[in-house]
Motif scaffolding. Structure first.
Motif, short mmCIF file in Angstrom:
data_model
loop_
_atom_site.label_atom_id
_atom_site.label_comp_id
_atom_site.label_asym_id
_atom_site.label_seq_id
_atom_site.Cartn_x
_atom_site.Cartn_y
_atom_site.Cartn_z
N GLU A 1 4.68 -0.59 3.00
CA GLU A 1 4.06 0.72 2.83
C GLU A 1 5.07 1.61 2.11
N MET A 2 4.76 2.01 0.89
CA MET A 2 5.70 2.73 0.04
C MET A 2 5.36 4.22 0.00
N LYS A 3 6.42 5.05 0.06
CA LYS A 3 6.26 6.50 0.04
C LYS A 3 6.60 7.04 -1.35
N VAL A 4 5.92 8.10 -1.70
CA VAL A 4 6.22 8.78 -2.97
C VAL A 4 7.62 9.37 -2.88
N PHE B 1 8.04 5.93 -6.60
CA PHE B 1 8.01 5.62 -5.18
C PHE B 1 9.41 5.24 -4.71
N LYS C 1 0.84 -1.19 0.00
CA LYS C 1 0.00 0.00 0.00
C LYS C 1 0.88 1.25 0.00
N ASP C 2 0.24 2.39 -0.31
CA ASP C 2 0.95 3.65 -0.15
C ASP C 2 0.65 4.22 1.23
N THR C 3 1.16 5.40 1.54
CA THR C 3 1.02 5.96 2.89
C THR C 3 -0.42 6.34 3.22
N SER C 4 -1.28 6.46 2.19
CA SER C 4 -2.69 6.78 2.45
C SER C 4 -3.53 5.54 2.71
N LEU D 1 -1.43 -0.81 -3.98
CA LEU D 1 -0.59 -0.47 -5.12
C LEU D 1 -0.44 -1.69 -6.03
#
Length: 818
Positions: free
Chosen positions: A129-132, A108, A55-58, A62
């Motif tokens: 959890e992946m960040k932009v 990312f 998932k992303d941080t929100s 993904l």
């Protein structure tokens, strides 16, 4: 109810230096179509995996993230997949070892999870959890994933290399470690004598020993000497084992049996050279002796070990880095043991005379093992593994005991005794995995005249034995003298060929697998009796003879075929494990020509086909629920059906030679005291000193042989089976420590009963007994107590047994709860 506590260390899995058939064309066609993978199957029971959600941080999932798992345990270095539309990924068929998982997606930051210690047959949950950000920026997290497998419903216990090296066992056999699992019952023969290599059955949760099996990388090592997977001569070399995985319940559709499946995961080697050595030796100097001098003077012997040893070096490494790995080991182990008896001073006479001038008699069991594994990464998409092992064993003075004199024992070499195995795996794409493999086991148990015990021939003049003499048994003590009961193949020569093939398609949400497994083989049995008869003594004098016909036959398993399909379907926190299996079993007996002996002419017996022929559909269902979504607590439920374990035992029961009259008795009055039956033994009727034989069909088909109801051995749904259901909760208590609490229920179907068809309920007559006169009894006793029944005199002794379904006589239950 079973409660398991599991603790995992974070140590690396790399080896460290620790100091010194026969098939009909229709079946062949099916097999070839299903085995489109060309070769022969990899071990699904040994497969591990890594799965999770990205998932992303929100919190949004993904899709399209590339997930790579790398480890020194992989000769190909890296395995990769891509997350599906739900952000879910699964990487399957991983070797046990320490892994790093890397997640990459354009726009990312790269996310990396290190130090993941992955045991066998376990799916580790690794979410990300992946960040932009820039792809070149990497966020690295180090630490263990949860101990709880939230995807699989299989109940299992993994014994890592640290445990295998640290826990003392008497025989260093895979089964002996199983006693650490709650609920396991282990046959006493496995833990009795020092370093004995005796093989016995293990059970759990109401299972039966015939349904247990010892596997090598997912393939059974059974050689057909017992039903199911419990009979074998060849045993895995402990120095070659990376891990042991014990599957105790909730099996997937790719597993055929319901009992404990003890899977040995062999070492592959690696990109650096490493080795180990195990050494053990002890002798009778460490054995206590509480005999008094009077007891010693009376010839009372100690029944204990004289010496035992185990020397087991191993080494492995690269023949070519990242391309060809090897691992090899040699083992020498065995035991010499007192039998609590002395040599016979008069081995050719008709009485046992202890000889105190020679040391006490005993047996010597000596094993050697030569094992080698080769792993070849032929291309990025093709990996081959070969395993070969030869294990010659010798057993001097087998069956010696306080009631079996040394000259009545055998010299038993187990030669040949070997296993060869090959597997192929190909991750064609990051979603499609093809795998295939097979093994061949050949083991024989020869029983020969005991010429290897030098002390048998080193006594006073006239004390050497003669194996050609008829054996004799003193019926008051059951003591055997003069020669062995028989010579030949002992438990038989078993040959087994097994094939598997499977294709897996993994999208992330789904992990679908379809495949087949097929085994065929035979068990050859042969025996000859010295003199063709046995003399039965009472207080040293002949009273009767037991006459034997020779036998030489082979029972065949034509096909034990399983075709299955299964899917692991992840729906958020719920994972469904659904599968179905088709099983086909066909055994037969080939035509036989039995040799002649001094008592009868040569005979011919026709073959028998389709004994049995079974067809069954077997469902497997399970659900795993990640209770809190943390990957640390899972609730699991299973409901599965299994067929009863079988090899050639049923086929043997229908073999015309086995059901013929192979031995008879006849009274013998040795009127002249010369211990020679002065009569024509080929004449079955009263003549000379010999009475009539007990069955005039000696050597022929037995009209009163036990038969099998076709309802038990032919068609759909005729095979014995059991259902297993379980409910369990797994929870990680703290880092490195988890608990598993489970309830198990098993019930059996198609139970059988023995029906004497010559005696019906109307053939029983009522009778009464007279109660003793006693003032303490009602009415003072002396009355008649009736309501008892016994078979009528007209039917007494008449027997014609038929094995049929127990349900024909009412409801019979066999249920386990625990």
């Amino acid at each position: 109810m079973a409660i398991d506590m599991a603790r995992r260390t974070g140590t690396a899995r790399e080896s460290k230096v620790c100091g010194l058939g026969h098939l009909g064309w229709p079946l062949m066609t099916v097999a070839l179509v299903l085995a489109f993978l060309a070769l022969v199957p990899a071990a699904s029971l040994a497969q591990s995996g890594i799965a999770g959600v990205v998932k992303d941080t929100s919190g949004a999932v993904l899709p399209g993230v590339t997930v790579e798992a790398s480890s020194p345990a992989l000769i190909e270095k890296v395995r990769s997949v891509v997350t599906d539309g739900e952000g879910v990924y699964k990487i399957v068929d991983l070797r046990p070892g320490t892994y790093t998982v890397t997640f990459t997606l354009a726009s990312f930051n790269t996310f990396k999870r290190e130090g993941i210690d992955l045991p066998s047959s376990f799916t580790a949950t690794v979410n990300a959890e992946m960040k932009v950000g820039a792809l070149e920026e990497t966020i690295t997290v180090t630490g263990q994933p949860p101990l709880v497998d939230t995807s699989n419903v299989v109940s299992q216990q993994v014994f890592g290399k640290t445990v295998l090296d640290s826990v003392p066992t008497t025989a260093r056999m895979p089964q002996t470690y199983m006693t650490a699992i709650p609920g396991v019952n282990l046959a006493p023969s496995l833990t009795g004598q020092g370093l004995t290599t005796t093989a016995g059955g293990i059970t759990i949760h109401g299972s039966r020993s015939r349904d247990s099996a010892v596997l090598l990388d997912g393939f059974s090592q059974s050689n057909w000497t017992n039903p199911g997977g419990q009979g074998f001569y060849w045993m895995s070399n402990p120095a070659t084992a990376e891990e042991l995985v014990a599957i105790t319940g909730g099996a997937r559709a790719d597993q055929d049996l319901s009992g404990i499946q003890t899977n040995v995961i062999p070492k592959e080697g690696g990109n650096r050279y490493s080795g180990s050595a195990y050494f053990h030796y002890t002798n009778d100097k460490f054995l206590g002796d509480n005999r008094t001098e009077t007891m010693k003077a009376q010839g009372i012997q100690i029944n204990g070990s004289r010496q035992s040893w185990d020397y087991n070096p191993a080494v492995g490494g690269p023949l070519k880095k990242d391309k060809v790995w090897f691992f090899g080991s040699y083992r020498s182990f065995g035991e010499e043991r007192n039998a609590g008896t002395l040599y016979n001073l008069t081995p050719t006479a008709w009485a046992y005379t202890p000889d105190p001038s020679r040391p006490p008699a005993g047996f010597l069991l000596s094993d050697r093992d030569y094992s080698f594994r080769l792993t070849y990464q032929a291309s990025p998409r093709n990996k081959f593994s070969f395993y070969g092992s030869h294990q010659p064993r010798t057993w001097r003075s087998r069956d010696i005991s306080s009631t079996t004199s040394p000259e009545a024992t055998t010299w038993t070499p187990y030669i040949p005794d070997y296993l060869v195995q090959i597997t192929w795996k190909s991750p064609v794409t990051n979603r499609l995995l093809l795998e295939a493999g097979g093994n061949y086991v050949n083991g024989v148990n020869l029983q020969r005249c005991n010429t290897k015990d030098d002390l048998l021939f080193s006594g006073p003049a006239g004390s050497a034995p003669d194996c050609s003499l008829p054996t004799a048994v003193e019926t008051t003590t059951n003591a055997r003298i003069r020669s062995a009961a028989g010579y030949g193949l002992g438990n038989g020569q078993g040959k087994g060929l097994r094939w598997k093939a499977a294709a897996s398609y993994i999208t992330g949400t789904h992990a679908f697998k379809a495949g087949m497994d097929l085994q065929s083989g035979s068990l050859h049995e042969l025996q000859r009796h010295p003199g063709d008869y046995q003399v039965n003594l009472r207080n040293g004098l002949p009273t009767s003879l037991t006459l034997y016909s020779p036998f030489d036959y082979t029972n065949h398993l034509k096909a034990d075929l399983g075709i299955y399909a299964e899917d692991q379907w992840t729906l958020k926190r719920v994972t469904l494990n659904l599968g179905v299996r088709y099983q086909y079993f066909n055994g037969y007996v080939a035509p036989m020509d039995e040799p002649a002996n001094s008592l009868m002419v040569a005979r011919h017996f026709d073959g028998v086909d389709q004994v049995p022929i079974w067809k069954d559909i077997v469902p497997r269902m399970g659900v795993a629920y990640d209770l809190f979504g943390s990957g640390k607590t899972a609730v699991k439920f299973t409901l599965s059906k299994y067929m009863a374990g079988e090899t050639v035992a049923f086929t043997r029961s229908a073999n015309p030679v086995v059901t013929s009259v192979t031995s008879v008795t006849r009274n013998w009055s040795d009127t002249n005291g010369n211990f020679i039956p002065d009569c024509a033994l080929t004449n079955p009727l009263l003549n000379g000193e010999c009475g009539i034989i007990s069955n005039l069909n000696f050597g022929l088909a037995n009209p009163r042989a036990t038969t099998n109801d076709p309802a038990t051995n032919r068609g759909w749904g005729a095979r014995g089976y059991n259902w297993e259901t379980s409910a369990a909760v797994q929870h990680e208590l703290m880092k490195g420590l988890s608990v598993n609490v489970g309830y198990y229920r098993r019930w059996y179907g198609n139970l059988t009963a023995t029906d004497n068809t010559l005696v019906r309920p109307a053939d029983y007559d009522p009778y009464c007994i007279t109660v003793p006169v006693d003032s303490r009894l009602p009415g003072g006793g002396g009355n008649q107590l009736c309501g008892f029944y016994d078979v009528s005199l007209a039917k007494f002794g008449q027997v014609q047994n038929n094995i049929t379904l127990a349900s024909n006589f009412g409801e019979e239950k066999d249920i386990y709860n625990g």
